[in-house]
Design a protein around this motif. Structure first.
Motif, PDB file in Angstrom:
ATOM      1  N   LEU A 126       0.753  -1.392  -0.296  1.00  2.00           N
ATOM      2  CA  LEU A 126       0.139  -0.289   0.074  1.00  2.00           C
ATOM      3  C   LEU A 126       0.595   1.165  -0.262  1.00  2.00           C
ATOM      4  CD1 LEU A 126      -2.928  -0.895   2.572  1.00  2.00           C
ATOM      5  CD2 LEU A 126      -3.133  -0.605  -0.432  1.00  2.00           C
ATOM      6  N   LEU A 127       1.765   1.264   1.167  1.00  2.00           N
ATOM      7  CA  LEU A 127       2.505   2.519   0.886  1.00  2.00           C
ATOM      8  C   LEU A 127       3.660   2.656   0.384  1.00  2.00           C
ATOM      9  CD1 LEU A 127       3.124   2.519   5.224  1.00  2.00           C
ATOM     10  CD2 LEU A 127       1.583   3.793   4.200  1.00  2.00           C
ATOM     11  N   GLY A 128       4.149   1.673  -0.652  1.00  6.22           N
ATOM     12  CA  GLY A 128       4.952   1.726  -1.991  1.00  6.22           C
ATOM     13  C   GLY A 128       4.502   1.864  -2.374  1.00  6.22           C
ATOM     14  N   ILE A 129       3.028   1.571  -2.998  1.00  3.13           N
ATOM     15  CA  ILE A 129       2.020   2.066  -4.375  1.00  3.13           C
ATOM     16  C   ILE A 129       2.333   3.526  -3.921  1.00  3.13           C
ATOM     17  CG2 ILE A 129       0.473   1.568  -6.045  1.00  3.13           C
ATOM     18  CD1 ILE A 129       0.553  -1.448  -5.244  1.00  3.13           C
ATOM     19  N   VAL A 130       2.043   4.404  -2.934  1.00  8.32           N
ATOM     20  CA  VAL A 130       1.140   5.767  -3.121  1.00  8.32           C
ATOM     21  C   VAL A 130       1.365   5.986  -2.855  1.00  8.32           C
ATOM     22  CG1 VAL A 130       1.352   5.797  -0.986  1.00  8.32           C
ATOM     23  CG2 VAL A 130      -0.856   6.809  -2.064  1.00  8.32           C
ATOM     24  N   PHE A 131       3.573   5.883  -2.791  1.00  6.65           N
ATOM     25  CA  PHE A 131       4.067   6.760  -2.830  1.00  6.65           C
ATOM     26  C   PHE A 131       4.985   7.056  -4.185  1.00  6.65           C
ATOM     27  CE2 PHE A 131       9.143   6.775  -2.918  1.00  6.65           C
ATOM     28  CZ  PHE A 131       9.415   8.322  -2.556  1.00  6.65           C
ATOM     29  N   TYR A 132       4.727   5.458  -4.944  1.00  3.94           N
ATOM     30  CA  TYR A 132       5.049   5.699  -6.279  1.00  3.94           C
ATOM     31  C   TYR A 132       3.852   6.818  -7.695  1.00  3.94           C
ATOM     32  CZ  TYR A 132       6.127   5.065 -11.779  1.00  3.94           C
ATOM     33  OH  TYR A 132       6.551   5.059 -13.069  1.00  3.94           O
ATOM     34  N   LYS A 133       3.029   6.448  -6.972  1.00  3.78           N
ATOM     35  CA  LYS A 133       2.178   7.309  -7.775  1.00  3.78           C
ATOM     36  C   LYS A 133       2.126   8.898  -7.070  1.00  3.78           C
ATOM     37  CE  LYS A 133      -3.150   8.815  -7.326  1.00  3.78           C
ATOM     38  NZ  LYS A 133      -2.935   9.157  -8.260  1.00  3.78           N
ATOM     39  N   TYR A 134       2.581   9.132  -5.533  1.00  7.40           N
ATOM     40  CA  TYR A 134       2.672  10.934  -5.376  1.00  7.40           C
ATOM     41  C   TYR A 134       4.117  10.810  -6.693  1.00  7.40           C
ATOM     42  CZ  TYR A 134       4.257  14.301  -2.693  1.00  7.40           C
ATOM     43  OH  TYR A 134       4.403  15.545  -2.220  1.00  7.40           O
ATOM     44  N   LEU A 135       5.290  10.199  -6.315  1.00  3.67           N
ATOM     45  CA  LEU A 135       6.075  10.887  -7.367  1.00  3.67           C
ATOM     46  C   LEU A 135       5.832  10.639  -8.790  1.00  3.67           C
ATOM     47  CD1 LEU A 135       9.127   7.910  -6.448  1.00  3.67           C
ATOM     48  CD2 LEU A 135       8.902   9.975  -5.327  1.00  3.67           C
ATOM     49  N   SER A 136       4.848   9.719  -9.154  1.00  2.00           N
ATOM     50  CA  SER A 136       3.759  10.365 -10.828  1.00  2.00           C
ATOM     51  C   SER A 136       3.986  11.224 -10.534  1.00  2.00           C
ATOM     52  CB  SER A 136       3.137   9.057 -11.278  1.00  2.00           C
ATOM     53  OG  SER A 136       2.820   8.930 -12.304  1.00  2.00           O
ATOM     54  N   ARG A 190      14.932  16.012 -14.006  1.00  2.00           N
ATOM     55  CA  ARG A 190      15.790  15.987 -13.074  1.00  2.00           C
ATOM     56  C   ARG A 190      16.115  16.373 -11.783  1.00  2.00           C
ATOM     57  NH1 ARG A 190      18.446  14.176 -17.085  1.00  2.00           N
ATOM     58  NH2 ARG A 190      17.491  11.234 -17.197  1.00  2.00           N
ATOM     59  N   GLU A 191      16.764  17.560 -12.831  1.00  3.52           N
ATOM     60  CA  GLU A 191      17.351  18.584 -11.834  1.00  3.52           C
ATOM     61  C   GLU A 191      16.737  18.616 -10.137  1.00  3.52           C
ATOM     62  OE1 GLU A 191      19.574  22.702 -11.399  1.00  3.52           O
ATOM     63  OE2 GLU A 191      19.149  22.128 -13.350  1.00  3.52           O
ATOM     64  N   GLU A 192      15.240  19.080 -10.103  1.00  4.62           N
ATOM     65  CA  GLU A 192      14.521  19.494  -9.552  1.00  4.62           C
ATOM     66  C   GLU A 192      13.693  18.462  -8.994  1.00  4.62           C
ATOM     67  OE1 GLU A 192      11.620  22.854 -10.007  1.00  4.62           O
ATOM     68  OE2 GLU A 192      13.047  23.540 -11.478  1.00  4.62           O
ATOM     69  N   CYS A 193      13.616  17.155  -9.658  1.00  3.51           N
ATOM     70  CA  CYS A 193      12.989  15.563  -8.808  1.00  3.51           C
ATOM     71  C   CYS A 193      13.962  14.686  -8.239  1.00  3.51           C
ATOM     72  CB  CYS A 193      12.060  15.700  -9.741  1.00  3.51           C
ATOM     73  SG  CYS A 193      10.231  16.384  -9.993  1.00  3.51           S
ATOM     74  N   HIS A 194      15.075  14.390  -9.036  1.00  2.76           N
ATOM     75  CA  HIS A 194      16.562  13.640  -9.526  1.00  2.76           C
ATOM     76  C   HIS A 194      15.864  12.303  -9.878  1.00  2.76           C
ATOM     77  CE1 HIS A 194      18.195  15.929  -6.409  1.00  2.76           C
ATOM     78  NE2 HIS A 194      17.506  16.121  -6.014  1.00  2.76           N
ATOM     79  N   TYR A 195      14.803  12.382 -10.668  1.00  2.00           N
ATOM     80  CA  TYR A 195      13.890  10.867 -11.690  1.00  2.00           C
ATOM     81  C   TYR A 195      13.516  11.684 -12.636  1.00  2.00           C
ATOM     82  CZ  TYR A 195       9.815  11.864  -8.558  1.00  2.00           C
ATOM     83  OH  TYR A 195       8.515  12.854  -8.750  1.00  2.00           O
ATOM     84  N   VAL A 196      13.296  10.763 -13.386  1.00  2.00           N
ATOM     85  CA  VAL A 196      12.407  11.348 -15.099  1.00  2.00           C
ATOM     86  C   VAL A 196      11.518   9.776 -14.908  1.00  2.00           C
ATOM     87  CG1 VAL A 196      12.729  11.387 -17.224  1.00  2.00           C
ATOM     88  CG2 VAL A 196      13.848  12.589 -15.634  1.00  2.00           C
ATOM     89  N   ILE A 197      10.542   9.983 -15.447  1.00  2.51           N
ATOM     90  CA  ILE A 197       9.128   8.590 -15.861  1.00  2.51           C
ATOM     91  C   ILE A 197       8.988   9.019 -17.021  1.00  2.51           C
ATOM     92  CG2 ILE A 197       6.877   7.872 -14.610  1.00  2.51           C
ATOM     93  CD1 ILE A 197       7.358   8.986 -12.088  1.00  2.51           C
ATOM     94  N   GLU A 198       9.174   7.886 -18.024  1.00  3.48           N
ATOM     95  CA  GLU A 198       8.953   7.837 -19.669  1.00  3.48           C
ATOM     96  C   GLU A 198       6.783   8.242 -19.332  1.00  3.48           C
ATOM     97  OE1 GLU A 198      10.380   8.445 -22.190  1.00  3.48           O
ATOM     98  OE2 GLU A 198      12.159   8.526 -20.332  1.00  3.48           O
ATOM     99  N   PRO A 199       6.344   8.764 -20.315  1.00  2.05           N
ATOM    100  CA  PRO A 199       4.792   8.802 -20.647  1.00  2.05           C
ATOM    101  C   PRO A 199       4.060   7.245 -20.324  1.00  2.05           C
ATOM    102  CG  PRO A 199       6.629  10.110 -21.944  1.00  2.05           C
ATOM    103  CD  PRO A 199       7.123   9.286 -21.547  1.00  2.05           C
ATOM    104  N   ASP A 200       4.316   6.368 -20.669  1.00  2.00           N
ATOM    105  CA  ASP A 200       3.750   4.778 -20.709  1.00  2.00           C
ATOM    106  C   ASP A 200       4.271   4.164 -18.536  1.00  2.00           C
ATOM    107  OD1 ASP A 200       6.113   4.868 -20.988  1.00  2.00           O
ATOM    108  OD2 ASP A 200       6.073   2.457 -21.900  1.00  2.00           O
ATOM    109  N   LEU A 201       4.920   4.598 -18.539  1.00  2.48           N
ATOM    110  CA  LEU A 201       5.794   4.511 -17.026  1.00  2.48           C
ATOM    111  C   LEU A 201       4.820   5.099 -15.887  1.00  2.48           C
ATOM    112  CD1 LEU A 201       9.117   2.968 -17.370  1.00  2.48           C
ATOM    113  CD2 LEU A 201       6.895   1.547 -17.551  1.00  2.48           C
ATOM    114  N   THR A 202       3.345   6.028 -16.105  1.00  2.00           N
ATOM    115  CA  THR A 202       3.503   6.871 -15.557  1.00  2.00           C
ATOM    116  C   THR A 202       2.638   6.158 -14.190  1.00  2.00           C
ATOM    117  OG1 THR A 202       2.418   8.323 -17.184  1.00  2.00           O
ATOM    118  CG2 THR A 202       3.631   9.380 -16.432  1.00  2.00           C
TER     119      THR A 202
END
Length: 225
Positions: free
Chosen positions: A34-44, A87-99
């Motif tokens: 639960l917490l891992g998936i909601v964290f990914y949603k938050y990052l995305s 990347r400079e501000e978030c420290h990561y980049v997510i491709e569109p199909d992985l959002t």
């Protein structure tokens, strides 16, 4: 009051998500999903909001608009520059199909892929030492999720759809943190353990921090504790 309501909304969504896993594993295990998936949603979601802001210098009306703007921007010759800025501000980049929004759409259309979600987790972990091992406790192929690939995939798909109900677009980090803290405490009670075995309560953390920086308040990073 608005922040409290948003916290309650997120807690409600996560608690409904817990119902999906409760009969399959104990709280100490399903809290990681639960917490891992909601964290990914938050990052995305945060990533798409930041991308839209860098493109249009304003907040998007919804995540779909942000995703569309991001996809269009990637087709432009300045795409790499945009990625570097994010990347400079978030420290990561997510491709569109992985959002997360794409995973949720796929889950609603019976096209969800655990392999794609695992790739998304791996990409975040490898993007910056800050995110190293953040998703290692989420086993997307665990037999506890169900018997066979289809049932396991269906369980994660149901969880993705449920958590997608949470409005993180208009929630700040305090709302997310408050929901995390509340739920971790609830999970602890379900397993018969003390919440302190899972996390340090916010009030205690603040007291310890104040003790640690006593006499050093003028140093950078100590302000606002």
């Amino acid at each position: 009051m608005a922040e409290l309501e948003k916290s309650r909304d997120l807690i409600s969504v996560l608690w409904s998500g817990a119902d999906i896993l409760r009969s399959k594993m104990d709280a100490n295990e399903y809290k990681d999903y639960l917490l891992g998936i909601v964290f990914y949603k938050y990052l995305s979601d945060s990533f798409l909001i930041k991308a839209y802001d860098l493109i249009y210098d304003e907040k998007p009306q919804n995540l779909k608009a942000a995703l569309e703007a991001y996809q269009e921007a990637l087709a432009d010759e300045s795409a790499e520059e945009l990625k570097d800025q994010i990347r400079e501000e978030c420290h990561y980049v997510i491709e569109p199909d992985l959002t997360y929004i794409c995973f949720a759409d796929a889950a609603r259309n019976n096209a969800f892929s655990r392999e794609r979600l695992q790739k998304a987790f791996n990409n975040i972990e490898q993007s910056d030492p800050l995110f190293a091992d953040r998703f290692t406790d989420i086993d997307l192929y665990s037999n506890r999720l169900g018997t066979g690939d289809q049932k396991q995939s269906d369980t994660i798909s149901s969880l993705i759809r449920e958590i997608d109900r949470a409005d993180l677009l208009n929630a700040d980090s305090d709302v997310l943190g408050n929901a995390y803290e509340y739920l971790i405490g609830q999970f602890a009670s379900e397993t018969g353990k003390k919440a302190g075995e899972f996390y340090t309560p916010q009030a205690v953390s603040k007291i310890l921090t104040r003790i640690a920086i006593a006499g050093q308040e003028e140093k950078r990073g100590a302000v606002g504790v």
